[in-house]
Design an enzyme around this catalytic site. Sequence first.
Site, PDB file in Angstrom:
ATOM      1  N   ASN A 272      -4.295   0.401  -5.513  1.00  0.00           N
ATOM      2  CA  ASN A 272      -3.838  -1.010  -5.535  1.00  0.00           C
ATOM      3  C   ASN A 272      -3.673  -1.665  -3.855  1.00  0.00           C
ATOM      4  O   ASN A 272      -2.759  -2.486  -3.581  1.00  0.00           O
ATOM      5  CB  ASN A 272      -2.322  -0.953  -6.043  1.00  0.00           C
ATOM      6  CG  ASN A 272      -1.876  -2.199  -6.563  1.00  0.00           C
ATOM      7  OD1 ASN A 272      -2.730  -3.113  -6.892  1.00  0.00           O
ATOM      8  ND2 ASN A 272      -0.565  -2.744  -6.036  1.00  0.00           N
ATOM      9  N   ARG A 923      11.083 -15.088  23.924  1.00  0.00           N
ATOM     10  CA  ARG A 923      11.527 -14.283  24.809  1.00  0.00           C
ATOM     11  C   ARG A 923      10.837 -14.470  26.148  1.00  0.00           C
ATOM     12  O   ARG A 923       9.593 -14.359  26.173  1.00  0.00           O
ATOM     13  CB  ARG A 923      11.378 -12.697  24.496  1.00  0.00           C
ATOM     14  CG  ARG A 923      11.726 -11.726  25.157  1.00  0.00           C
ATOM     15  CD  ARG A 923      11.372 -10.376  24.615  1.00  0.00           C
ATOM     16  NE  ARG A 923      12.043  -9.312  25.419  1.00  0.00           N
ATOM     17  CZ  ARG A 923      12.289  -8.075  24.977  1.00  0.00           C
ATOM     18  NH1 ARG A 923      11.361  -7.860  23.876  1.00  0.00           N
ATOM     19  NH2 ARG A 923      12.764  -7.212  25.261  1.00  0.00           N
ATOM     20  N   GLU A1273      14.606 -10.527  28.990  1.00  0.00           N
ATOM     21  CA  GLU A1273      13.373 -11.437  29.068  1.00  0.00           C
ATOM     22  C   GLU A1273      12.285 -10.928  30.134  1.00  0.00           C
ATOM     23  O   GLU A1273      10.927 -10.804  29.739  1.00  0.00           O
ATOM     24  CB  GLU A1273      13.695 -13.050  29.214  1.00  0.00           C
ATOM     25  CG  GLU A1273      14.460 -13.401  27.993  1.00  0.00           C
ATOM     26  CD  GLU A1273      14.724 -14.963  28.465  1.00  0.00           C
ATOM     27  OE1 GLU A1273      14.355 -15.812  27.931  1.00  0.00           O
ATOM     28  OE2 GLU A1273      15.488 -15.279  29.408  1.00  0.00           O
TER      29      GLU A1273
HETATM   30  C1  FAD Z   1      -2.877  -2.712   5.484  1.00  0.00           C
HETATM   31  C2  FAD Z   1      -4.382  -2.371   5.322  1.00  0.00           C
HETATM   32  C3  FAD Z   1      -5.304  -1.940   5.976  1.00  0.00           C
HETATM   33  C4  FAD Z   1      -6.401  -1.536   5.799  1.00  0.00           C
HETATM   34  N1  FAD Z   1      -7.335  -1.241   6.758  1.00  0.00           N
HETATM   35  C5  FAD Z   1      -8.621  -0.968   6.379  1.00  0.00           C
HETATM   36  C6  FAD Z   1      -9.680  -0.669   7.327  1.00  0.00           C
HETATM   37  O1  FAD Z   1      -9.145  -0.456   8.653  1.00  0.00           O
HETATM   38  N2  FAD Z   1     -10.819  -0.142   6.848  1.00  0.00           N
HETATM   39  C7  FAD Z   1     -10.984  -0.197   5.789  1.00  0.00           C
HETATM   40  O2  FAD Z   1     -12.508   0.219   5.267  1.00  0.00           O
HETATM   41  N3  FAD Z   1     -10.271  -0.684   4.849  1.00  0.00           N
HETATM   42  C8  FAD Z   1      -8.998  -0.947   5.059  1.00  0.00           C
HETATM   43  N4  FAD Z   1      -8.148  -1.120   3.914  1.00  0.00           N
HETATM   44  C9  FAD Z   1      -8.719  -1.618   2.700  1.00  0.00           C
HETATM   45  C10 FAD Z   1      -8.527  -0.184   1.932  1.00  0.00           C
HETATM   46  O3  FAD Z   1      -9.203   1.190   2.373  1.00  0.00           O
HETATM   47  C11 FAD Z   1      -9.160  -0.697   0.263  1.00  0.00           C
HETATM   48  O4  FAD Z   1      -8.075  -1.190   0.042  1.00  0.00           O
HETATM   49  C12 FAD Z   1      -8.888   0.696  -0.452  1.00  0.00           C
HETATM   50  O5  FAD Z   1      -9.779   1.430   0.022  1.00  0.00           O
HETATM   51  C13 FAD Z   1      -9.194   0.134  -1.806  1.00  0.00           C
HETATM   52  O6  FAD Z   1      -9.044   1.378  -2.799  1.00  0.00           O
HETATM   53  P1  FAD Z   1      -7.713   1.375  -3.797  1.00  0.00           P
HETATM   54  O7  FAD Z   1      -7.770   2.381  -4.577  1.00  0.00           O
HETATM   55  O8  FAD Z   1      -6.395   0.928  -3.187  1.00  0.00           O
HETATM   56  O9  FAD Z   1      -8.376   0.124  -4.757  1.00  0.00           O
HETATM   57  P2  FAD Z   1      -7.646  -1.011  -5.565  1.00  0.00           P
HETATM   58  O10 FAD Z   1      -6.983  -2.100  -4.782  1.00  0.00           O
HETATM   59  O11 FAD Z   1      -7.086  -0.173  -6.553  1.00  0.00           O
HETATM   60  O12 FAD Z   1      -8.924  -1.440  -6.359  1.00  0.00           O
HETATM   61  C14 FAD Z   1      -9.851  -2.409  -5.876  1.00  0.00           C
HETATM   62  C15 FAD Z   1     -11.080  -2.787  -6.544  1.00  0.00           C
HETATM   63  O13 FAD Z   1     -11.938  -1.626  -6.581  1.00  0.00           O
HETATM   64  C16 FAD Z   1     -12.213  -1.620  -8.076  1.00  0.00           C
HETATM   65  N5  FAD Z   1     -12.351  -0.222  -8.327  1.00  0.00           N
HETATM   66  C17 FAD Z   1     -11.359   0.821  -7.929  1.00  0.00           C
HETATM   67  N6  FAD Z   1     -11.929   2.040  -8.303  1.00  0.00           N
HETATM   68  C18 FAD Z   1     -12.895   1.720  -9.235  1.00  0.00           C
HETATM   69  C19 FAD Z   1     -13.584   2.555 -10.088  1.00  0.00           C
HETATM   70  N7  FAD Z   1     -13.565   3.904 -10.194  1.00  0.00           N
HETATM   71  N8  FAD Z   1     -14.563   2.009 -10.758  1.00  0.00           N
HETATM   72  C20 FAD Z   1     -14.740   0.696 -10.882  1.00  0.00           C
HETATM   73  N9  FAD Z   1     -13.883  -0.163 -10.166  1.00  0.00           N
HETATM   74  C21 FAD Z   1     -12.865   0.518  -9.316  1.00  0.00           C
HETATM   75  C22 FAD Z   1     -10.974  -2.247  -8.737  1.00  0.00           C
HETATM   76  O14 FAD Z   1     -11.471  -2.744  -9.917  1.00  0.00           O
HETATM   77  C23 FAD Z   1     -10.710  -3.142  -7.768  1.00  0.00           C
HETATM   78  O15 FAD Z   1     -11.639  -4.287  -8.066  1.00  0.00           O
HETATM   79  C24 FAD Z   1      -6.986  -1.465   4.381  1.00  0.00           C
HETATM   80  C25 FAD Z   1      -5.927  -2.135   3.338  1.00  0.00           C
HETATM   81  C26 FAD Z   1      -4.766  -2.627   3.688  1.00  0.00           C
HETATM   82  C27 FAD Z   1      -4.035  -2.847   2.534  1.00  0.00           C
END
Ligand code: FAD
Length: 1341
Positions: A272, A923, A1273
């Site tokens: 997510n 600040r 400051e």
């Molecule tokens: C604060 C923050 C910092 C970040 N920094 C970086 C960074 O420096 N570098 C970087 O590369 N990324 C970064 N990210 C991104 C992060 O790596 C990705 O958001 C993450 O890898 C997505 O994986 P998830 O499981 O959370 O995806 P989700 O949010 O759960 O899903 C993302 C999407 O992928 C699809 N999906 C996921 N799994 C499947 C599957 N098995 N089959 C079909 N569709 C699928 C979903 O349908 C959805 O559309 C950052 C994110 C945040 C919030």
Amino acid sequence: MMSSCSELIFYINGKKVTEKNADPEEVLLTFLRRKVLLTGTKYGCGSGGCGACTVMVSRYDQHHNRVHHYTVNACLQPICTLHGAAVVTVEGIGSTKTKLHPVQERIAKAHGSQCGFCTPGMVMSMYTLLRNKPQPTMEDIREALGGNLCRCTGYRPIIDGFKTFSDVMPTLKNEQKCCQNAGGGKCCMENETEYHKDTDISQELFCLDDKLPLDPSQDLIFPPELMLMVKKRSCGQLYFQGERVKMVSPVDLSDLLELKLQYPDAPLVVGNTTIGPEMQVKGVHYPVIIYGGRISELLTLKWSINGVCVGAACTLTTLKEEIERNVREMEAENTKGYQALLQTLQCLAANQIRNMATIGGNILSANPKYDLNSVLAALECTLCVMSKANGIREMPLNEELFTDFGKTALRPDEVLLSVHIPYSKPWEFVGAFRQAQRREFAFSIVNAGMKVFFREETNIVESLNIYYGGVGPKMIKAGRMCKELVGRSWGEELLADACLILEEEVELSDYGGKVEYRKTLTTSFFFKFYMQVLQDLRRRDVGVCDLPLDHLSALKPFKNEVPQGRQSFQLVSEAQHSQDPVGHPMMHQAAFQQATGEAQYYNDIPPVQGELFVVMVTSTRAHAKILNIDPSEALSMAGVVTFLTASDVPGQNRRMWLNNPEELFAEEEVCCVGQIIGALVAESREQARRAALRVKVTYNNLLPVFFTIDEAIQQQSYFQPKRKLERGDVDKAFQTVDHILEGETYMAGQEHFYMETQGLVAVPKGEDGEIDLFVASQHAAYTQEVVGITLGIDYNKITCHVKRLGGAFGGKVMKIASLSAITATAAVKTGRAVRCVLDRGDDMLITSGRHPFLGKYKVGYNSDGSIVAADITYYSNGGCTLDESSFIMEKALLHMDNCYRIPNLRGRGLVCRTYLPSYTAFRGFGGPQGLMMIECVLHEVAVKCGLPSHKVREINMYRDEQSYTHHKQLFSPLSMLHCWDQCLEKAQYCDRLKAIEHFNANNHWKKRGISAVPIKFGVGFSKGFYNQGAALVNIYKDGSVLVTHGGTEMGQGINTKAVQIASRILKVPMTSIHIKETCTGNVPNAAPSAASFGTDAVGMAVKNACEELMRRLKPVMENHPDHTWSQWIVAAYCQKISLSATGFFLGPHTGVDWENSEGLAYYYFTFGACCSEVEIDCLTGDHKNVRTDIVMDVGKSLNPALDVGQIEGGFVQGIGLYTIEELQFSPEGVLMTRGPSQYKIPALCDVPPQLNVHLLANSQNPHAIYMSKGIGEPPVFLASTIFFAIKDAIAAARRERGLGDSFPLSSPATAERIRMACQDQFTNKALSTKKETSKPWSINV
Ligand SMILES: Cc1cc2nc3c(=O)[nH]c(=O)nc-3n(C[C@H](O)[C@H](O)[C@H](O)COP(=O)(O)OP(=O)(O)OC[C@H]3O[C@@H](n4cnc5c(N)ncnc54)[C@H](O)[C@@H]3O)c2cc1C
Ligand code: FES
Ligand code: FES
């Protein structure tokens, strides 16, 4: 199927939670805070970008029969995905009522908690690390805290507290005594003069001799019921239905495929971390969500003879740990791809995100800024996808997978099962590159994955894969180049051709701006790869020419290190009473409460019966007439109660600031994007947010509309008054000098980014129009006043309570008064309590921050570096209303001389009126900008004279004991000179200068720079009437003491110092003295806590009240000298002696006569000096802060721990100001950087590994309480040393390339600016292809 909702079962802090109607939209953070009333977990951003909401999640892993503990960001964790998990929050590990956890104790005792808003998150990151590894390495600690931001402390004390758990602990004592100076200079232990022989100098700010031991047996056990649930596989498909969204959690793969067929548009959420921010921050709505975190096929990771097959739902942490573990046992030859992947994973996001984010999500989010795709594509990975209709198919992970931003070639009903990552082959070389705004915890600006395969034993290219992310809407392959270089030898000709092709082939989209920089990065990365491969080939003796030795350092990425350092301060005199706490490094009064999550901030107040929520409706136009506001659709939405505009204000729709009115609600016209037009009130925050978006405002655009200082100058758009200060005869002096130089310097603004966003709870009392406000305000009296005028009621009916603020930095003085007035209006209109908590995005948009400044200068100097005359015109961008801008400009002018006696000095200050949100106090209040301009002038003069900049600074310094500032204020610069000399000595400046020269001569692509800067900073308000303080001290019959004062506690430790002072005078222990809150009902008409003057004013007032009480108690004490304190108090009570006293401090009558350029602007000056060294990567623009030494004159410190904390925290905030924090406005005046994903404040990786702070010994200050000095400051400006050190390093690079070392560099010195200033063939090419687009991506305002 899906007939009724499933029961959600999980545990929080050992207690079972059963939710029958769990809402898929509800995240753990809101559930904890609102439903379970566990408010220790904080909201800082709602998008995974700050770590304030960190909690530990534990799950039973049946496969390995162990419980897995990991941190997550509660703001991104939907509760419905927690079925079977155990959550532990900061409240679950210890409390002041039972027993503290050692983590909580140590962060508090080590002074690692100032405002305390980040502290629970820090605690939980460290706690989780210790659950997994009771004796971690320093590297483990660094990694664990990489995703937790702190805006107050500068991180060093947090690390120092946690270091006591690490494997370096046994040697800690010795280490603390040593400067740990590596490289250039000698270690202080070897250096007789450096290591303190003085017995009254201490380096121990805290002592943990009696610390609580870490006892894992005290930890909450994993609930056996949850283990059984997993073992019995008792749950089938889970189904949750909320108000707007349903979530289905399939039990197995076929169930998942079935669901994906049924709901092809539903995202398959696991971590997510992409979908969450979309929903939370951008308001995207998905009616159906499928949760894929329970499908075993997606969670497996299998090694085979070809490589590793990683289940799509494997988290990035699992991937990283698995690869780390396995590469250790593999043939090095096979691991090159994995090593490159590891390098990427190490700096991808932060621990909490990596624990949640999955490889499948990272790939399929199809976001070109995500790092994995370019590397995985270069490694020729394949995806295994599956659907119910078509079964399994394999797809190469290459540029064809991505069809557009966020879109892939997967069919809607397909799911990604796994990703196959092959072993590397012999004669294959791999590289992964990324550059971001901040080295860690930041999305890349450009990333790249590269692989070359050579014909065996040769340097002939057999195949080449070059992929880039961040250049356009989707990842791209440099396909033509990859084709054309096949068959070529890896050498200079290939490099030249490759760069030519790249330049033609890689088309940069304008999206995201920085086009030339991004273009430069594409070639620079390839150049790095070229050198890396050359080096590898050379090691294999393949016939390639040697790489020049001075090029090699370009290959080493900067290593993130753990900040350490020395802090020294003078011990109190031996004559001081042992019970007297003044001058000792006492812990912040509320540190334990902050570390346990018990400390209450305004938004931790439990919901009041019938409470409503208000959200602001803001302008989307920069300058327009409001034609109509139509809330009808919003009013018809569920939960909406009312909508407010100017016509609902019972009193005046104005916030007055001295004589300047500012509308609360725009009535007829808007003058910036983000101006408040109305306010939507609803039963819940979410309902209010959603409805606010449906209020329709129609506008008619007006002219003019402009945003930048340059445009304002053209339009002659200025606020009054225009200010001028002048000493000597500048024009005449210009005729006498050897040289004249003219130039300009631009310094961008800064967002406060206090961790706690602005807001309040307004509670109407229902009687006589009384209303209570629990508000995050630095100036409670002003808030009370504005609310009174708005409601049209007497101030005596309004009570503002300020318990504490989660950081403020000047940003919670003005706008919070408007927000309070609006919220109070809503409360009065509805007759119900109303809560306002700005989202991080709204906070950044509405409340604005530090003023951007442009300085145009003309300076006359002689060849020896002495400056005879300087004429500087300062322009600040004030935004659309005056707010405090003119006072801020005055402060800039009053600081323009800094420590230099420039005999003829003229400063003019003009505040530009533009169509941006109004800039406000931050600040330093103009000091950092005013000082910066003069230091730029000094720097340029040094460059022109060919002299070291420290020499030019020294030549021009004030030296007479009786010196006069340019506004004719008498002062002695002796302490400043002591700070300067000691700073250079402690920093071993001269030795290191030589070491740096040597380094630079031997490194072509990496350069170092060093800079030292002194500071003189005025303390107190130049508006004399504010220099007053008030307090009320009550003694109760049991002898306990309650202190109330007019200041606000925002992390700076004002309460701690007030208690120390009261303890000294009343001679009672600090534990018997309490401070509850700041309350306008107890101490009226107080001045703001600002101008570094809070403790001076409040401290004196508390002293005054306590002295009065002691005067009254004296006869009682004299009559009964052998009685105890409590007996005296009872006796005094019986004798009808009042045990309550007010205290008042009548501060100095400061003021400036602007006509005659003279006046006592400040009460006194705080002095200091700072020296910083940096290293830059000329190919990427990355920089590393190497070491900083600070010597600061804080007089006789009341509390060295708090003062060092202010110095380090201010300095690190300054690092942000001068190097990484970059606000971006669109050409339409819309702030685009509205959260931690786009706006980067310093994280742990930005703190110099050696940060040494010394408080000047034997300093006195007769003007302030107990000879101390204000310190809040000044330290911000000290970080300009980093800016000048960067400039020095860039100049070294430019000199080597035959370019002039005089060149423009605006602040902040971002990676982009550093790279582009290190001009070379790559930047030149990128600039030569620059398109003159009519509309830039962003503008320098
Ligand atoms: C604060 C923050 C910092 C970040 N920094 C970086 C960074 O420096 N570098 C970087 O590369 N990324 C970064 N990210 C991104 C992060 O790596 C990705 O958001 C993450 O890898 C997505 O994986 P998830 O499981 O959370 O995806 P989700 O949010 O759960 O899903 C993302 C999407 O992928 C699809 N999906 C996921 N799994 C499947 C599957 N098995 N089959 C079909 N569709 C699928 C979903 O349908 C959805 O559309 C950052 C994110 C945040 C919030
Ligand atoms: S509030 Fe969750 S990371 Fe910022
Ligand atoms: S103490 Fe870390 S944000 Fe204030």
